[in-house]
Design a protein around this motif. Sequence first.
Motif, mmCIF file in Angstrom:
data_model
loop_
_atom_site.group_PDB
_atom_site.id
_atom_site.type_symbol
_atom_site.label_atom_id
_atom_site.label_comp_id
_atom_site.label_asym_id
_atom_site.label_seq_id
_atom_site.Cartn_x
_atom_site.Cartn_y
_atom_site.Cartn_z
ATOM 1 N N ASP A 162 0.929 -1.446 -0.020
ATOM 2 C CA ASP A 162 -0.032 0.033 -0.080
ATOM 3 C C ASP A 162 0.842 1.048 -0.061
ATOM 4 O OD1 ASP A 162 -2.461 -1.685 -0.199
ATOM 5 O OD2 ASP A 162 -2.699 -1.296 2.088
ATOM 6 N N VAL B 17 -0.795 8.282 -2.982
ATOM 7 C CA VAL B 17 -1.876 7.510 -2.288
ATOM 8 C C VAL B 17 -1.830 7.649 -0.780
ATOM 9 C CG1 VAL B 17 -2.301 6.087 -4.130
ATOM 10 C CG2 VAL B 17 -0.762 5.366 -2.253
ATOM 11 N N ILE C 96 -4.657 5.666 1.256
ATOM 12 C CA ILE C 96 -4.464 4.207 1.355
ATOM 13 C C ILE C 96 -3.242 3.875 2.232
ATOM 14 C CG2 ILE C 96 -3.551 2.461 -0.279
ATOM 15 C CD1 ILE C 96 -4.998 3.570 -2.428
ATOM 16 N N CYS C 97 -2.128 4.609 2.049
ATOM 17 C CA CYS C 97 -0.726 4.379 2.484
ATOM 18 C C CYS C 97 -0.888 4.594 4.051
ATOM 19 C CB CYS C 97 0.390 4.936 1.961
ATOM 20 S SG CYS C 97 2.028 4.966 2.811
ATOM 21 N N LEU D 182 -4.191 11.460 -4.953
ATOM 22 C CA LEU D 182 -5.279 10.678 -5.087
ATOM 23 C C LEU D 182 -6.442 11.047 -3.592
ATOM 24 C CD1 LEU D 182 -3.889 7.360 -6.348
ATOM 25 C CD2 LEU D 182 -5.109 9.001 -7.606
ATOM 26 N N THR E 184 -10.603 10.414 -2.429
ATOM 27 C CA THR E 184 -11.699 9.732 -2.394
ATOM 28 C C THR E 184 -12.882 10.580 -3.320
ATOM 29 O OG1 THR E 184 -12.587 10.070 -0.457
ATOM 30 C CG2 THR E 184 -10.987 8.122 -0.602
ATOM 31 N N SER F 162 -9.199 15.497 -8.639
ATOM 32 C CA SER F 162 -8.193 14.509 -8.101
ATOM 33 C C SER F 162 -7.387 14.131 -9.342
ATOM 34 C CB SER F 162 -8.752 13.317 -7.429
ATOM 35 O OG SER F 162 -7.550 12.425 -7.167
ATOM 36 N N GLN G 197 -6.905 11.092 -10.439
ATOM 37 C CA GLN G 197 -7.548 9.959 -10.963
ATOM 38 C C GLN G 197 -8.272 10.518 -12.081
ATOM 39 O OE1 GLN G 197 -7.895 10.641 -7.648
ATOM 40 N NE2 GLN G 197 -9.933 9.702 -7.038
#
Length: 388
Positions: free
Chosen positions: A114, A123, A127-128, A338, A340, A376, A378
């Motif tokens: 991750d 991330v 995530i990380c 990134l 959500t 973002s 993404q």
Amino acid sequence: MSYFKFYHFRRGSMCHQFLLFIIYLSSFRDVVALQMSFESTHTASVPELASPPSTGIFYPIEISPAVIPQYPLPNESLPPMYPTFPATYEPVLSGKCPVNFSALSDILSKTASDCAQPMAMLVGNAICCPQFSSLVHIFQGFYSISSDKLVVPNAVANDCFSDIMSILISKGANATIPSICTIKSANLTGGSCPVNDVTTFEKMVNSSSLLEACTTVDTLKECCRPICQPAIAEAALKISGGESSMIENKDAGQGSNRVDILSDCKGVVYSYISRKLPSVAANIAFRRLSACKVNKVCPLQFKQPSEVIAACRNVAAPSPSCCSSLNAYIAGIQRQMLITNKQAIICATMFGSMLRKGGVMTNIYELCDVDLKDFSIQGKIFSRLPTA
């Protein structure tokens, strides 16, 4: 004349056949010589070539040089389909952290994945860092599983934290995770929390209710009607000294210190939960709690949008200068990380509020065709994908 033609045909056929026979004989001789040479020089290595690597497929495979074909010209590139092996290595541990890290191999591998080196910066927020924080909580509880303590002693905290990072980096994780996630070795020690042992903790906290609330964390319900989060906050408040102490410290102008104590005590509560749950279950619970926390705030940094406000303040219809300025501003913030979908909503609302305060009353998101995904990186990636 006809005779000559016939004789020429037969002679040509015989010569043709003779030449074919010479070529065949020469080729056969070369093949036999090559085969004899190969057998004489490689007979000893055939058994090694036929035997598979000694270790299993679920562990690092030790490849013998005899198994991998050796190319005589080292400067030439390998064939395109030739397998490549990950550049992992054995970490150099301090030897001062008395922990069996192999028992935490799964959680360490997940964290390294991750927080992989190329993507950790992008991330980190979503995530990380939630995964790295979960690893720290689980390690803190695992460290003293056979003792009465809930924290890692100050004497070995730095060494243990360094060993954790060495293992993660050896598995491909980014070396800057501590600074990305603002987590340090002191997070293992319990900090300023006055309670750090199991006996005192269980005397002050209803541990059965705490575990009942946090053993299974529902992905959707926890973020809307939290159960585990209030239980953790209540337990942290009790072991930190209680509400009366918090009121006294506020009156004395020590509110910020009180916040630090509560934060440290929450770490101790997480450690207690880690001791009682399997590492996989604890990791799932902590990640889901982090998801609720992550989605409450916008992690992007917004500078004052002066140029956007100047270009868009008085527009009532699509304006090239307004949309160009808006798109340029958004292109800058979308490179940060990134985020959500929930964070994108919060970020878009926050930026819209900044524009309204600057006098932009028109819905320029609609005029300039700005979507949530534009907030973002993404969105930038997916916008480049071909459509059917």
